[in-house]
Design a protein around this motif. Structure first.
Motif, PDB file in Angstrom:
ATOM      1  N   PHE A 199       0.812  -1.215   0.000  1.00  0.00           N
ATOM      2  CA  PHE A 199       0.000   0.000   0.000  1.00  0.00           C
ATOM      3  C   PHE A 199       0.850   1.272   0.000  1.00  0.00           C
ATOM      4  O   PHE A 199       0.301   2.375  -0.075  1.00  0.00           O
ATOM      5  N   LYS A 212      -6.328   5.092   0.933  1.00  0.00           N
ATOM      6  CA  LYS A 212      -5.549   3.854   0.998  1.00  0.00           C
ATOM      7  C   LYS A 212      -5.917   3.034   2.227  1.00  0.00           C
ATOM      8  O   LYS A 212      -5.888   1.799   2.186  1.00  0.00           O
ATOM      9  N   SER A 216      -7.150  -0.785   2.179  1.00  0.00           N
ATOM     10  CA  SER A 216      -6.463  -1.869   2.893  1.00  0.00           C
ATOM     11  C   SER A 216      -7.415  -2.657   3.779  1.00  0.00           C
ATOM     12  O   SER A 216      -7.263  -3.868   3.961  1.00  0.00           O
TER      13      SER A 216
END
Length: 243
Positions: A199, A212, A216
């Protein structure tokens, strides 16, 4: 209560996947709009005990309609749909103009397509969206899907396959590619189960840390730790409020 009505429309080519092939990765405001609406549709299905719908990005259909000099892009989640009733009431127009989240994109959930009893392992394009627990089920020769309506409350709350598919779609919106690729189903299975997504990769640097972070959580390999769709709406990426 006495009848079931099944309505099916022609599914055209004007979907999110084709649009992205032509225009490249989406910007973050567009990603937020699209994900907000996909997740809303998924939450509606889950609230009605419908899970594991085999969601794919080419099932998200787009249509542009002009409303009082404003172009509105309609995003629809459905398996067999490409058209929408273009008669929009004054109340709907007012709602669109007042709500910035619905100014450009709006989900229209018409019908969930026929859900097959088995997972399709003959087409790699389907496997791209399979979660690690689906892959494990297939590898154990237990490829029958669970009942659409879970047998009990525990199963219902533990089923996050649709959230994983949402994560795959979100990754594609950000990068223009899928997180796991392979030339054979065995290669894809191995990567989905074992390969960790970076990531911090430069390809994900076009979006915020909040974006992000939600990604995730959707692509958490452990289904018991994966974020539930209802919890996504409390995430800073969608609320705009930092925790």
């Amino acid at each position: 209560e006495d009848n079931y009505y099944l309505i099916s429309n022609f599914k055209g080519d004007n979907n999110v996947l084709n649009k992205m092939k032509n225009s490249g990765a989406a910007d973050e405001p567009t990603i937020k709009l699209i994900m907000n609406q996909i997740l809303s549709a998924i939450m509606y299905l889950h609230q009605n005990d419908i899970f594991d719908i085999s969601l794919q990005i080419d099932d998200l259909l787009l249509l542009e309609i002009t409303l009082k000099s404003r172009t509105k892009t309609i995003l629809k989640l459905g398996k067999n749909s490409s058209e929408i009733n273009q008669n929009t009431s004054n109340n709907e127009q007012k709602k669109i103009s007042q709500n910035p989240l619905k100014r450009k994109l709006e989900v229209k959930l018409l019908i969930v397509g026929y859900l097959k009893d088995h997972y399709d392992i003959s087409d790699l394009n389907h496997i791209l969206y399979y979660s690690p627990e689906i892959v494990e089920k297939i590898e154990n020769n237990n490829i029958l899907k669970n009942n659409i309506i879970p047998d009990n409350e525990i199963n219902m709350h533990n089923d996050t396959k649709d959230e994983w598919a949402c994560g795959i779609i979100m990754y594609y919106l950000i990068t223009g590619e899928f997180p796991f690729n392979g030339s054979t189903k065995e290669e894809l299975f191995n990567k989905i189960k074992n390969e960790q997504i970076d990531f911090s990769s430069p390809k994900l640097n076009t979006v915020s840390e909040e974006c992000k972070d939600l990604l995730s959580k959707l692509l958490e390999k452990d289904e018991n730790k994966r974020i539930r769709v209802m919890d996504c709406f409390d995430h800073p990426f969608l609320t705009g409020v930092l925790m």
